[in-house]
Design a protein around this motif. Structure first.
Motif, PDB file in Angstrom:
ATOM      1  N   PHE A   1      19.301  -4.405  20.365  1.00 13.76           N
ATOM      2  CA  PHE A   1      20.232  -4.731  19.276  1.00 13.76           C
ATOM      3  C   PHE A   1      20.070  -3.832  18.060  1.00 13.76           C
ATOM      4  CE2 PHE A   1      20.129  -8.657  21.724  1.00 13.76           C
ATOM      5  CZ  PHE A   1      21.455  -9.071  21.700  1.00 13.76           C
ATOM      6  N   LEU A   2      18.823  -3.549  17.665  1.00 16.23           N
ATOM      7  CA  LEU A   2      18.590  -2.832  16.414  1.00 16.23           C
ATOM      8  C   LEU A   2      19.115  -1.402  16.465  1.00 16.23           C
ATOM      9  CD1 LEU A   2      16.763  -5.267  15.813  1.00 16.23           C
ATOM     10  CD2 LEU A   2      15.117  -3.676  14.822  1.00 16.23           C
ATOM     11  N   ALA A   3      19.687  -0.959  15.352  1.00 15.58           N
ATOM     12  CA  ALA A   3      20.130   0.427  15.238  1.00 15.58           C
ATOM     13  C   ALA A   3      18.941   1.370  15.388  1.00 15.58           C
ATOM     14  CB  ALA A   3      20.810   0.649  13.893  1.00 15.58           C
ATOM     15  N   GLY A   4      19.209   2.558  15.885  1.00 10.04           N
ATOM     16  CA  GLY A   4      18.138   3.511  16.159  1.00 10.04           C
ATOM     17  C   GLY A   4      18.030   4.620  15.138  1.00 10.04           C
ATOM     18  N   ASP A   5      18.703   4.485  14.005  1.00 11.19           N
ATOM     19  CA  ASP A   5      18.749   5.570  13.020  1.00 11.19           C
ATOM     20  C   ASP A   5      17.367   5.918  12.455  1.00 11.19           C
ATOM     21  OD1 ASP A   5      21.412   5.193  13.438  1.00 11.19           O
ATOM     22  OD2 ASP A   5      21.842   4.340  11.473  1.00 11.19           O
ATOM     23  N   ARG A   6      16.687   4.903  11.934  1.00  8.46           N
ATOM     24  CA  ARG A   6      15.423   5.102  11.208  1.00  8.46           C
ATOM     25  C   ARG A   6      14.805   3.729  10.977  1.00  8.46           C
ATOM     26  NH1 ARG A   6      19.880   6.066   8.418  1.00  8.46           N
ATOM     27  NH2 ARG A   6      19.689   8.318   8.704  1.00  8.46           N
ATOM     28  N   PRO A   7      13.517   3.657  10.633  1.00  2.57           N
ATOM     29  CA  PRO A   7      12.908   2.362  10.321  1.00  2.57           C
ATOM     30  C   PRO A   7      13.661   1.660   9.191  1.00  2.57           C
ATOM     31  CG  PRO A   7      11.219   4.012  10.619  1.00  2.57           C
ATOM     32  CD  PRO A   7      12.527   4.757  10.608  1.00  2.57           C
ATOM     33  N   MET A   8      13.799   0.342   9.328  1.00  2.00           N
ATOM     34  CA  MET A   8      14.653  -0.411   8.405  1.00  2.00           C
ATOM     35  C   MET A   8      13.895  -1.535   7.725  1.00  2.00           C
ATOM     36  SD  MET A   8      18.025  -0.736  10.867  1.00  2.00           S
ATOM     37  CE  MET A   8      17.027  -1.024  12.340  1.00  2.00           C
ATOM     38  N   THR A   9      14.252  -1.770   6.464  1.00  2.00           N
ATOM     39  CA  THR A   9      13.813  -2.936   5.713  1.00  2.00           C
ATOM     40  C   THR A   9      15.051  -3.709   5.302  1.00  2.00           C
ATOM     41  OG1 THR A   9      11.844  -1.824   4.853  1.00  2.00           O
ATOM     42  CG2 THR A   9      12.611  -3.737   3.654  1.00  2.00           C
ATOM     43  N   ILE A  10      15.016  -5.050   5.492  1.00  5.30           N
ATOM     44  CA  ILE A  10      16.146  -5.889   5.109  1.00  5.30           C
ATOM     45  C   ILE A  10      15.628  -7.081   4.313  1.00  5.30           C
ATOM     46  CG2 ILE A  10      17.466  -5.235   7.157  1.00  5.30           C
ATOM     47  CD1 ILE A  10      16.812  -8.040   8.305  1.00  5.30           C
ATOM     48  N   LEU A  11      16.518  -7.752   3.613  1.00  8.46           N
ATOM     49  CA  LEU A  11      16.165  -9.003   2.950  1.00  8.46           C
ATOM     50  C   LEU A  11      16.037 -10.097   4.007  1.00  8.46           C
ATOM     51  CD1 LEU A  11      18.486  -9.035  -0.195  1.00  8.46           C
ATOM     52  CD2 LEU A  11      16.020  -8.598  -0.134  1.00  8.46           C
ATOM     53  N   TYR A  12      15.065 -10.978   3.835  1.00  9.39           N
ATOM     54  CA  TYR A  12      14.939 -12.112   4.754  1.00  9.39           C
ATOM     55  C   TYR A  12      16.240 -12.901   4.784  1.00  9.39           C
ATOM     56  CZ  TYR A  12      13.286 -16.437   6.870  1.00  9.39           C
ATOM     57  OH  TYR A  12      13.142 -17.535   7.694  1.00  9.39           O
ATOM     58  N   ASP A  13      16.849 -13.109   3.622  1.00  7.70           N
ATOM     59  CA  ASP A  13      18.146 -13.777   3.519  1.00  7.70           C
ATOM     60  C   ASP A  13      19.076 -12.852   2.754  1.00  7.70           C
ATOM     61  OD1 ASP A  13      20.370 -15.301   2.985  1.00  7.70           O
ATOM     62  OD2 ASP A  13      19.269 -17.051   2.249  1.00  7.70           O
ATOM     63  N   ALA A  14      20.024 -12.275   3.452  1.00  5.70           N
ATOM     64  CA  ALA A  14      20.919 -11.296   2.826  1.00  5.70           C
ATOM     65  C   ALA A  14      21.741 -11.899   1.703  1.00  5.70           C
ATOM     66  CB  ALA A  14      21.841 -10.696   3.885  1.00  5.70           C
ATOM     67  N   ASN A  15      21.889 -13.224   1.688  1.00  2.03           N
ATOM     68  CA  ASN A  15      22.675 -13.886   0.647  1.00  2.03           C
ATOM     69  C   ASN A  15      21.846 -14.252  -0.579  1.00  2.03           C
ATOM     70  OD1 ASN A  15      24.781 -13.689   2.410  1.00  2.03           O
ATOM     71  ND2 ASN A  15      25.061 -15.886   2.713  1.00  2.03           N
ATOM     72  N   ASN A  16      20.552 -13.954  -0.508  1.00  4.25           N
ATOM     73  CA  ASN A  16      19.658 -14.286  -1.614  1.00  4.25           C
ATOM     74  C   ASN A  16      18.899 -13.039  -2.048  1.00  4.25           C
ATOM     75  OD1 ASN A  16      17.858 -15.325  -3.451  1.00  4.25           O
ATOM     76  ND2 ASN A  16      16.710 -16.559  -1.960  1.00  4.25           N
ATOM     77  N   PRO A  17      19.342 -12.366  -3.100  1.00  5.84           N
ATOM     78  CA  PRO A  17      18.685 -11.121  -3.540  1.00  5.84           C
ATOM     79  C   PRO A  17      17.218 -11.297  -3.904  1.00  5.84           C
ATOM     80  CG  PRO A  17      20.824 -11.410  -4.621  1.00  5.84           C
ATOM     81  CD  PRO A  17      20.526 -12.699  -3.919  1.00  5.84           C
TER      82      PRO A  17
END
Length: 505
Positions: A305-321
């Motif tokens: 599933f994960l994109a293969g571009d580069r290592p990624m960091t995301i918010l645990y909850d995208a709706n909560n900055p």
């Protein structure tokens, strides 16, 4: 309970080691001499663990199952250099030589063989408590039912094998009618419900609630397939009675146990450190652990599933900055989210903003994924921030609490019970209540659509389209796809036709 790390030391050598041959000729898979095994409670435990170990294998729930159930829908496509068999599935032009179908067929019957061994041999073990024996035999019935439920929904008429293979002469077997397959599934699940202990959070192991949940799904399959005139379900005598049974068994899961619960925060459903340790929505999973030694002990499904571009960091909850940032690594970008699915969510649906990753950070730079590109937004359901290289602890969900809530809603129809169940799911997603004035079919259609958003990428959509007889209506008329073959049942693998003389094309 985490069984993945010691499965092979527990049983693989023990089972294979019991086979004694006076000649060096190879015997078909499954032919074993059990005379020196199935003597103790430890043998019974090893046998059932071995039966479970087929589920998270690469060819089954850790990869192959999702290839077969997601690519033929509007949910996923595959990257450009995927194998021919992937493209056949995605473009609904499957043939009997499709290697992915051949692969899943093999794994399903391996699982059935292992479950049969438990069901047949464990009852004869002496010096074992009746409670422990019943639990393990019940788990064998549950697993056999699950494998056959997958088989019959994928292929239709299939051979019924309910004995262990002791001789080559037992291998040829005729296809059984779809009705007979369902008879066995229901019988197995009722046995499992009777024999197994009440629900408890025992990771990767089935219990009474799991049997009840799967029975609810089976009865809904029969009810809706009959109502919609889906092919090969003419044998169902009374769809209303099947809907009633689906509601009864889903209601047992919802009202008669507390170890599996509705989770209010969407990202928490998919937090491996939560659902592996506490009460959660995961009624039954194919369980894995990142500390395992070989794939199948751990899972690489995440990378699909994960994109293969580069290592990624995301918010645990995208709706909560203010939520924490988590490192999720990078994947292979094998599965590509289709625009038809991504653009189909209602406005402000949290299942799109919180459970599909469309933005990530790498080295302080923000990247936005484009649904029209080769590097697209991807499902957040299969990530493990604590992954060890490619090794993750992401279980593959087989039955989830929200699935059963929606089974209950669909079976109940536009009643107070039905609306309460579906609106509970919609409310968590940030949506308003469903139109309270829907007719029976309108309501059930709305619940099936709700399932497409709630259970996306979990291997349910193909079966929902098939059982509601809407493959053409949705995939062709709505999304412009072409169906050449394999709409409602995939072709039996050619290898099975060639090696089983009793099979008819």
């Amino acid at each position: 309970m985490n069984y993945r790390n010691y499965i092979y030391s527990l049983l693989l050598v023990a089972i294979i080691g019991t086979s004694s041959c006076t000649k060096l000729d190879e015997k078909p898979y499954g032919l074993t001499n059990t005379g020196s095994f199935y003597k103790t409670a430890a043998d019974a435990k090893s046998a059932v663990i071995y039966a479970y170990s087929i589920l998270p294998e690469v060819g089954y729930y850790s990869r192959g199952y999702y290839i077969i159930t997601e690519l033929p829908t509007e949910n996923l496509s595959q990257k450009g250099d995927a194998g021919v068999s992937n493209f056949e599935l995605d473009q609904l032009r499957t043939t009997s030589t499709n290697s992915d179908l051949d692969n899943i067929w093999t794994y399903l019957y391996r699982g059935i063989s292992r479950a049969n061994a438990v069901i047949i041999n464990v009852p004869g073990i002496e010096n074992m408590s009746a409670t422990d024996k019943n639990q393990i035999v019940g788990e064998g019935h549950f697993l056999r039912a699950l494998h056959y439920f997958n088989l019959v929904r994928l292929f239709g008429e299939v051979p019924l094998r309910t004995e262990t293979l002791a001789d080559v002469s037992q291998i040829p077997a005729e296809k059984s009618p779809v009705s007979k397959v369902y008879d066995l599934i229901i019988s197995d699940l009722k046995s499992a419900e009777e024999l197994m202990l009440p629900a408890k959070n025992d990771e990767g192991r089935a219990n009474k609630a799991a049997a009840q949940a799967l029975l609810a799904k089976v009865y809904l399959q029969l009810a809706s397939a009959k109502t919609s005139s889906s092919p090969k379900y003419e044998f169902v005598a009374d769809a209303s009675a099947m809907y009633d049974q689906a509601k009864i068994y889903a209601g047992k899961v919802i009202n008669e146990q507390s170890n599996f619960v509705f989770t209010n925060n969407l990202p928490d459903i998919w937090n491996t450190e939560v659902y592996k340790k506490t009460a959660s929505e995961h009624i039954f999973d194919a369980a894995v652990d990142r500390t395992g030694e070989i794939e199948g002990n751990y899972s690489k499904l995440t990378n699909m599933f994960l994109a293969g571009d580069r290592p990624m960091t995301i918010l645990y909850d995208a709706n909560n900055p203010a939520s924490a940032s988590i490192n999720i690594g990078q994947g292979w970008g094998h599965f590509l989210t289709e625009a038809a699915h991504y653009n189909g969510y209602p406005t402000n649906d949290k299942r799109k903003s919180q459970l599909i990753v469309s933005t990530y950070v790498n080295d302080g730079k923000v990247y936005n994924l484009d649904i029209a590109s080769s590097s697209r937004p991807f499902s957040r359901k299969f990530i493990d921030p604590l992954r060890i290289g490619d090794k993750t602890s992401c279980n593959s969900p087989v039955i989830r609490y929200s699935d059963i809530l929606l089974v209950y809603a669909e079976a109940s129809g536009p009643t107070a019970d039905g609306y309460a169940a579906v609106n509970k799911v919609r409310s968590r997603a940030g949506l308003g209540i469903l139109n309270p004035a829907l007719g029976l079919q309108e309501f059930r259609d709305a619940v099936v659509l709700e399932r497409s958003w709630e259970l996306a990428f979990e291997g349910n959509r193909l079966f929902d389209l098939r059982r509601t007889n809407t493959m053409e209506k949705v995939l062709v008329q709505q999304y412009g796809k072409t169906i050449t073959s394999g709409a409602y049942f995939f072709p039996i693998p050619q290898r099975e036709l060639d090696t089983n003389p009793l099979m008819k094309p």
